[in-house]
Design an enzyme around this catalytic site. Sequence first.
Site, mmCIF file in Angstrom:
data_model
loop_
_atom_site.group_PDB
_atom_site.id
_atom_site.type_symbol
_atom_site.label_atom_id
_atom_site.label_comp_id
_atom_site.label_asym_id
_atom_site.label_seq_id
_atom_site.Cartn_x
_atom_site.Cartn_y
_atom_site.Cartn_z
ATOM 1 N N ASP A 32 61.289 150.109 26.954
ATOM 2 C CA ASP A 32 60.110 150.522 26.357
ATOM 3 C C ASP A 32 59.834 150.296 25.190
ATOM 4 O O ASP A 32 60.913 150.066 24.585
ATOM 5 C CB ASP A 32 60.129 152.274 26.741
ATOM 6 C CG ASP A 32 58.542 152.826 26.400
ATOM 7 O OD1 ASP A 32 57.583 151.913 26.582
ATOM 8 O OD2 ASP A 32 58.680 153.875 26.136
ATOM 9 N N HIS A 49 56.220 141.670 24.756
ATOM 10 C CA HIS A 49 57.027 141.454 26.212
ATOM 11 C C HIS A 49 57.967 140.109 26.255
ATOM 12 O O HIS A 49 59.143 140.113 26.397
ATOM 13 C CB HIS A 49 56.210 141.509 27.288
ATOM 14 C CG HIS A 49 55.251 142.481 27.420
ATOM 15 N ND1 HIS A 49 55.587 143.912 27.727
ATOM 16 C CD2 HIS A 49 53.949 142.665 27.614
ATOM 17 C CE1 HIS A 49 54.788 144.599 28.003
ATOM 18 N NE2 HIS A 49 53.617 144.003 27.607
ATOM 19 N N LEU A 144 78.517 140.986 38.111
ATOM 20 C CA LEU A 144 77.482 141.947 37.630
ATOM 21 C C LEU A 144 76.340 141.685 38.846
ATOM 22 O O LEU A 144 75.821 140.683 38.860
ATOM 23 C CB LEU A 144 76.766 141.896 36.140
ATOM 24 C CG LEU A 144 75.843 142.613 35.849
ATOM 25 C CD1 LEU A 144 75.978 143.939 35.537
ATOM 26 C CD2 LEU A 144 75.243 141.992 34.373
#
Length: 250
Positions: A32, A49, A144
């Site tokens: 955020d 972004h 991962l």
Amino acid sequence: MTFDPNCDSDSDVTLSWLDKGRIPRHVGCVMDGNGRWAQRRGLPRTDGHSAGESALMDTVYGCLEVGVSWLTVYAFSTENWRRPADEVRYLMNFNESLLMRRKDELDENGVRINFAGRRDWRVPKKVLRQMDESADQTRDNVKLVLTIAFNYGGRAEIIDAVRSLLDSGAKSSDITEKAISKHLYNPDAPELDLVIRTSGEYRISNFLLWEIAYSELVFTDVLWPDFRREDLYKAIYEYQGRNRRFGKIG
């Protein structure tokens, strides 16, 4: 000597304070603050972004370095469709191009790319195609698992899980926690140990509502584009200081 989790230090020093035997297996990030990061600099929200890509990649490398095996990031929620059409369009194109730019790099580093969310008519076919290609290319990687929550909502996931369960012929007596868990978007994913939310907001925002029942929550004022692996390590350090009782007496 005590460690101050708010101190400024390089990654080696921060990493050295972590207990390697108590690294969270699954970390979630609510990424955020992109819009506010851009607005504070007099830039369009979309620039925030774009800047968040570096934060994401450094967090991925931090997880690889410290030994986190699952990382789930909140990229686009079911509520984000309410944003201005230009921003939504940008985010669709940005996520497609991010996968195109980064999937080879992630593949080379042993990262499996995974997705969680609804694949409905609102998601452009070209984005779905990149999602499928990225997941297929990296499916055998084991260092991962990077799960991108895209067109995702925690309530929607629970609804979809119950619907899937009922469609399988389940009776009301068959609806248990274990049964619902098996019908979530990623039933093989372990429950979240740690959830990090950036930008100083103190809420979950419909993120993995089922999976975070016993997660430790860490909130930081750092805006997502400024988030780096040092911030991840500070959150893990705080996590390691918690007493996780799971309803029992400590």
